[in-house]
Design an enzyme around this catalytic site. Structure first.
Site, PDB file in Angstrom:
ATOM      1  N   HIS A  62       0.815  -1.213   0.000  1.00  0.00           N
ATOM      2  CA  HIS A  62       0.000   0.000   0.000  1.00  0.00           C
ATOM      3  C   HIS A  62       0.849   1.263   0.000  1.00  0.00           C
ATOM      4  O   HIS A  62       0.533   2.241  -0.674  1.00  0.00           O
ATOM      5  CB  HIS A  62      -0.916  -0.004   1.228  1.00  0.00           C
ATOM      6  CG  HIS A  62      -1.776   1.207   1.355  1.00  0.00           C
ATOM      7  ND1 HIS A  62      -2.997   1.317   0.738  1.00  0.00           N
ATOM      8  CD2 HIS A  62      -1.589   2.373   2.017  1.00  0.00           C
ATOM      9  CE1 HIS A  62      -3.527   2.485   1.018  1.00  0.00           C
ATOM     10  NE2 HIS A  62      -2.696   3.154   1.792  1.00  0.00           N
ATOM     11  N   TYR A  65       4.494   0.630  -2.968  1.00  0.00           N
ATOM     12  CA  TYR A  65       4.297   0.260  -4.377  1.00  0.00           C
ATOM     13  C   TYR A  65       5.415  -0.660  -4.872  1.00  0.00           C
ATOM     14  O   TYR A  65       5.860  -0.554  -6.018  1.00  0.00           O
ATOM     15  CB  TYR A  65       4.203   1.507  -5.254  1.00  0.00           C
ATOM     16  CG  TYR A  65       3.049   2.423  -4.905  1.00  0.00           C
ATOM     17  CD1 TYR A  65       1.765   2.126  -5.315  1.00  0.00           C
ATOM     18  CD2 TYR A  65       3.244   3.578  -4.155  1.00  0.00           C
ATOM     19  CE1 TYR A  65       0.696   2.950  -4.992  1.00  0.00           C
ATOM     20  CE2 TYR A  65       2.185   4.403  -3.821  1.00  0.00           C
ATOM     21  CZ  TYR A  65       0.913   4.081  -4.245  1.00  0.00           C
ATOM     22  OH  TYR A  65      -0.143   4.891  -3.912  1.00  0.00           O
ATOM     23  N   LYS A 109      -7.214  14.151  -6.601  1.00  0.00           N
ATOM     24  CA  LYS A 109      -6.609  12.831  -6.519  1.00  0.00           C
ATOM     25  C   LYS A 109      -7.697  11.813  -6.208  1.00  0.00           C
ATOM     26  O   LYS A 109      -8.695  12.133  -5.558  1.00  0.00           O
ATOM     27  CB  LYS A 109      -5.541  12.795  -5.422  1.00  0.00           C
ATOM     28  CG  LYS A 109      -4.721  11.503  -5.377  1.00  0.00           C
ATOM     29  CD  LYS A 109      -3.699  11.573  -4.249  1.00  0.00           C
ATOM     30  CE  LYS A 109      -2.818  10.326  -4.213  1.00  0.00           C
ATOM     31  NZ  LYS A 109      -1.869  10.374  -3.069  1.00  0.00           N
ATOM     32  N   GLU A 111      -8.137   7.804  -4.628  1.00  0.00           N
ATOM     33  CA  GLU A 111      -7.476   6.721  -3.901  1.00  0.00           C
ATOM     34  C   GLU A 111      -8.493   5.644  -3.551  1.00  0.00           C
ATOM     35  O   GLU A 111      -9.703   5.840  -3.667  1.00  0.00           O
ATOM     36  CB  GLU A 111      -6.793   7.238  -2.628  1.00  0.00           C
ATOM     37  CG  GLU A 111      -5.504   7.984  -2.884  1.00  0.00           C
ATOM     38  CD  GLU A 111      -4.625   8.049  -1.656  1.00  0.00           C
ATOM     39  OE1 GLU A 111      -5.153   7.853  -0.546  1.00  0.00           O
ATOM     40  OE2 GLU A 111      -3.412   8.287  -1.800  1.00  0.00           O
ATOM     41  N   HIS A 113     -10.043   2.631  -0.787  1.00  0.00           N
ATOM     42  CA  HIS A 113     -10.201   2.134   0.588  1.00  0.00           C
ATOM     43  C   HIS A 113     -11.019   0.857   0.521  1.00  0.00           C
ATOM     44  O   HIS A 113     -12.045   0.711   1.183  1.00  0.00           O
ATOM     45  CB  HIS A 113     -10.869   3.193   1.474  1.00  0.00           C
ATOM     46  CG  HIS A 113     -10.183   3.352   2.791  1.00  0.00           C
ATOM     47  ND1 HIS A 113     -10.849   3.419   3.986  1.00  0.00           N
ATOM     48  CD2 HIS A 113      -8.871   3.459   3.108  1.00  0.00           C
ATOM     49  CE1 HIS A 113      -9.995   3.569   4.981  1.00  0.00           C
ATOM     50  NE2 HIS A 113      -8.784   3.591   4.468  1.00  0.00           N
ATOM     51  N   HIS A 115     -10.332  -2.762   0.980  1.00  0.00           N
ATOM     52  CA  HIS A 115     -10.398  -3.834   1.970  1.00  0.00           C
ATOM     53  C   HIS A 115     -11.044  -3.390   3.283  1.00  0.00           C
ATOM     54  O   HIS A 115     -11.867  -4.129   3.834  1.00  0.00           O
ATOM     55  CB  HIS A 115      -9.001  -4.412   2.198  1.00  0.00           C
ATOM     56  CG  HIS A 115      -8.433  -5.054   0.982  1.00  0.00           C
ATOM     57  ND1 HIS A 115      -7.078  -5.213   0.762  1.00  0.00           N
ATOM     58  CD2 HIS A 115      -9.034  -5.577  -0.117  1.00  0.00           C
ATOM     59  CE1 HIS A 115      -6.875  -5.805  -0.407  1.00  0.00           C
ATOM     60  NE2 HIS A 115      -8.046  -6.026  -0.954  1.00  0.00           N
ATOM     61  N   ARG A 134      -7.948  14.984   3.381  1.00  0.00           N
ATOM     62  CA  ARG A 134      -6.740  15.507   4.028  1.00  0.00           C
ATOM     63  C   ARG A 134      -5.560  15.578   3.059  1.00  0.00           C
ATOM     64  O   ARG A 134      -4.698  16.456   3.185  1.00  0.00           O
ATOM     65  CB  ARG A 134      -6.376  14.667   5.258  1.00  0.00           C
ATOM     66  CG  ARG A 134      -7.352  14.838   6.411  1.00  0.00           C
ATOM     67  CD  ARG A 134      -6.798  14.263   7.706  1.00  0.00           C
ATOM     68  NE  ARG A 134      -6.406  12.871   7.568  1.00  0.00           N
ATOM     69  CZ  ARG A 134      -7.234  11.840   7.625  1.00  0.00           C
ATOM     70  NH1 ARG A 134      -8.535  12.044   7.797  1.00  0.00           N
ATOM     71  NH2 ARG A 134      -6.790  10.592   7.505  1.00  0.00           N
ATOM     72  N   ASP A 292      -0.420  15.065   5.962  1.00  0.00           N
ATOM     73  CA  ASP A 292      -1.539  14.443   6.665  1.00  0.00           C
ATOM     74  C   ASP A 292      -1.116  13.080   7.178  1.00  0.00           C
ATOM     75  O   ASP A 292      -0.141  12.500   6.697  1.00  0.00           O
ATOM     76  CB  ASP A 292      -2.748  14.320   5.739  1.00  0.00           C
ATOM     77  CG  ASP A 292      -2.638  13.125   4.810  1.00  0.00           C
ATOM     78  OD1 ASP A 292      -1.700  13.134   3.975  1.00  0.00           O
ATOM     79  OD2 ASP A 292      -3.457  12.206   4.906  1.00  0.00           O
ATOM     80  N   GLY A 561      -1.896   9.272  -8.211  1.00  0.00           N
ATOM     81  CA  GLY A 561      -2.939   8.259  -8.121  1.00  0.00           C
ATOM     82  C   GLY A 561      -2.649   7.252  -7.041  1.00  0.00           C
ATOM     83  O   GLY A 561      -1.986   7.546  -6.044  1.00  0.00           O
TER      84      GLY A 561
END
EC number: 6.3.5.3
Length: 766
Positions: A62, A65, A109, A111, A113, A115, A134, A292, A561
């Protein structure tokens, strides 16, 4: 576990170096044997338990990468080699920043979440929104809108009934409390997402050029301030599994507290205070650097700030405000508790910084300082528990050259073309097919979802669902605005991942263009199965290559990304789902073009070329349960020409509506264009697709758009399409209360709309 005020029992640097035989739980934390060996090589000794915790989360898939960076680097190379747009900040920052003119910049952007949202749908989705907000805030921008591309298993599956309501409630609950309009997204259903729902979250923020802030810790002696919510035990294991007797054991080495929950718990009201407090801190010019706290929490914030700055930081971990006094230092470092930020502040500004935090009732504590040591040093009650080169944690993690290969089944899949399937042959059958498709889960009305979101809060929303793209006014004086769209057809990507990624980009690009905006930049969220499967890695590599090549041809950059891997149940991976978000700018939002018919008696034109392209289509999926063949042909030059035409038509207030053709083809676009105001249409299809009404209605050829124009301005439109070289076919007029295809069928708008609206309420309740 002892109270945090007592003398703790832990691995200090000295203990770690002097106790070489005690086994460490590196496997339980997700580290590989070679990674653990590399950590020992970097440090020249055994890591402490706190160092091991930091490396495990920061070297996770995560955060680092590690399986994908070899493929992702081409997006950075693209930005360096080609002057694409006006990018003020890009890959490597919290979010990309694009100059949109008039002194304004926009950051955006997307992203994942995924799982956490399967484990705990409401909080997983809610904290996905909180985290992306954030990221935008950390760039110095005010968040102004969110979007939510979602993927679920079959609509009638029991697990979909469990996760979908919670996810939608979490997205809406958090975003609504923040006062952020949700202006668009997707909800797609496919059996491969059963057990692997995708929750992708996008945020858009606005800033002046001079307000841009970057994540770095510079200036020897500058103070490191943690502010926002207190740190708790939620979110531990969010990016790496905390399952170790070492971390759970008490002073006697036996037992200890239960494992901490892996899903973060959100507090949107705290986040709202954090947003306003941070923006005032920026305005007061008392922030030298900011980050953040999201994935990997303090481990990420401290190491990334130090690595991007002068390279040194000292932190007193026992100063961190806790809401659970039993947390061990490892847990504090790994916790992903929400609504937290870290700032670097010059000593002369600290009083003003603290005063602003106090005004907003936001707790703030100086926990350390920037140093010139080149080391990240963290102490816990006077004991040194972390002493590492920060770059080794934040940026120099492992890089894997995962094997990848085109799977043997790809040729078989592509050979099973949908064009050979049985198709409707009469007008009644065409009518029934249209009704079946508009009511199908992937094409039906999304109001059950979007009505739970506030789409118009703040008063700057210009377009939102069900429009092709969302649009926000940036400047109320000049009417400068931005439009955003997200898209991906996973079936197309399964048939050809290279073309599938390009098709996702092309549709988002087209959706932005239909509103009248000029596409400027891309953010992506690349959702795939296990990287340990060579077929999945081939899909990923091809999708990256396709997206990079398409962006180069279209002249727009990838600004950043996210990658989400291991979206897989057993041997079944999700459809490769490279979600692509495109942001565009419009000089005057009063010139935006809606996607629905607005008046009777206007001419309807089909722009673009229709070919017999049915493989991967919604028709093949819904009617035949079929997936095979090759996806529609990508024609990026045609997409550019169409977009340029639509921008000119918007500027000149020439077209009164514009709706892209994609899933469901012309039939779906016609139906959706009639639903908003109940204005019907009569069309003739003899000049489309060689006169084949089925292909004309249900083909999903790309670079196409349905537009309407007042009768007295049709000549201007034809001159414009000629100038841009875009094929245009007049197919009919708006009016009446039915969708009529001459020589085939007549379908009342009310009947089609009722079928379109009924599906989600019937499955999910009113």
């Amino acid at each position: 576990m002892p109270d945090s005020t007592a003398a703790p029992r832990l691995d200090t640097v000295a203990v770690a170096a002097g106790d070489p035989h005690r086994e460490q739980p590196w496997q339980d934390l997700g580290l590989k044997a070679d990674e653990y060996s590399r950590i020992r090589e970097i440090l020249g000794r055994r890591p402490t338990s706190s160092e091991l915790a930091m490396y495990s989360v920061m070297w996770s898939e995560h955060c680092s990468y590690k399986s994908t960076k070899v493929h992702l680097k081409q997006f950075g190379e693209l930005a360096q080699e080609t002057p694409l747009g006006k990018m003020l900040a890009g890959i490597g920052e919290n979010a990309g920043v694009i100059d949109i003119g008039q002194g304004y910049a926009v950051t955006f952007k997307v992203e994942s979440h995924n799982h956490p949202s399967f484990v705990e749908p409401y909080q997983g989705a809610a904290t996905g929104i909180g985290g992306i907000v954030r990221d935008i805030l950390a760039m110095g921008a005010r968040p102004v809108a969110v979007m939510d591309p979602l993927r679920f298993g079959p609509l009638d599956a029991p697990d979909t009934q469990r996760v979908l309501p919670g996810i939608v409630a979490g997205v809406g609950g958090y975003g609504n409390c923040l006062g952020l309009p949700n202006i668009g997204g997707e909800a797609v259903f496919d059996e491969t997402y059963l057990g692997n729902p995708l929750v992708n979250a996008l945020c858009v923020g606005v800033l002046r050029h001079e307000d841009l802030h970057l994540a770095k810790a510079s200036g020897d002696g500058n103070l490191v301030v943690l502010y926002g919510a207190r740190t708790g035990g939620d979110g531990i294991g969010g990016v790496s599994v905390l399952a170790s007797e070492t971390f759970d054991a008490g002073p006697d080495g036996q037992g200890g507290p239960a494992k901490r929950p892996a899903v973060q718990v959100g507090d949107p009201f705290m986040e709202k205070l954090l947003i306003e407090c941070t923006l005032e801190l920026f305005a007061a010019e008392v922030v030298a650097g900011i980050q953040d706290l999201g994935g990997a929490g303090l481990s990420c914030a401290t190491s990334e700030l130090a690595s991007a700055g002068d390279g040194g930081m000292h932190v007193e971990l026992d100063r961190v405000p806790l809401r659970d006094s039993t947390l061990a230092p490892e847990e504090i470092l790994m916790s992903e508790s929400q609504e937290r930020m870290m700032a670097v502040v010059e000593p002369g500004d600290i009083d003003a910084f603290m005063a602003i935090c106090e005004k907003w009732d936001v707790e703030a504590v100086v926990i350390g300082e920037v140093t010139s040591s080149g080391r990240l040093e963290i102490d816990w009650h006077g004991e040194r528990v972390v002493d590492v080169p920060p770059r080794s944690v934040a940026h120099d993690g492992p890089t894997y050259q995962r094997p990848y290969a085109r799977p043997d089944w790809q040729d078989v899949l592509q050979a099973e073309v949908a064009e050979e399937l049985v198709r409707p042959s009469s007008g009644d059958e065409l009518r029934d097919t249209l009704l079946r498709l508009v009511a199908s889960p992937n094409l039906c009305d999304r109001s059950w979802i979007t009505d739970q979101y506030d789409r118009y809060v703040q008063g700057n929303t210009v377009l939102a669902q069900p429009s092709d793209s969302g649009m926000i006014r940036v400047d109320p004086d000049t009417n400068l605005g931005v439009a955003v769209s997200t898209d991906c057809n996973g079936r197309f990507a399964k048939l050809d991942p290279y073309a599938g990624a390009q098709l996702a980009l092309a549709e988002s690009y087209r959706n932005v263009a239909t509103s009248g905006a000029r596409p400027l930049a891309v953010s992506d969220c690349l959702n795939f199965g296990s990287p340990e499967d060579p077929a999945v890695m081939w899909q990923f590599a091809e999708a990256c290559r396709g997206l990079k090549d398409a962006c180069a041809e279209l002249g727009i950059p990838v600004t950043g990304g996210n990658v989400s891997l291991y979206n897989q149940t057993g041997e079944t991976a999700i459809l490769p789902t490279p979600v692509v978000a495109v942001l565009g700018v419009i000089d005057d939002v009063t010139k935006r073009v809606p996607s629905h018919f607005v008046a009777e008696g206007e001419q309807i034109f089909l722009l673009g070329e229709t070919r017999e392209e049915l493989s991967g289509s919604e028709w093949a999926h819904v009617v035949h349960g079929h997936l095979g063949g090759r996806p529609p042909r990508v024609d990026l030059a045609a997409e550019q020409s169409l977009a340029a035409l639509l921008q000119d038509a918007s500027r000149d207030s020439l077209v009164t509506s514009a709706h892209d053709l994609s899933d469901g083809g012309l039939a779906q676009a016609l139906a959706e264009a009639t639903f908003r105001r109940g204005i019907g249409a009569r069309v003739m299809l003899s000049k489309v697709a060689g006169g084949d009404p089925f292909v004309a209605l249900f083909s999903e050829s790309t670079a196409r758009c349905l537009v309407t124009v007042p009768e007295d301005r049709a000549g201007e439109l034809l001159a414009l399409v000629h100038r841009h070289g875009v094929p245009a076919t007049g197919i009919g007029r708006t009016g009446g209360d039915s969708i009529t295809v001459d020589g085939q069928f007549e379908l009342p708008v009310a009947e089609a709309k009722a079928a379109w609206q009924a599906t989600l309420p019937a499955a999910l309740g009113s």
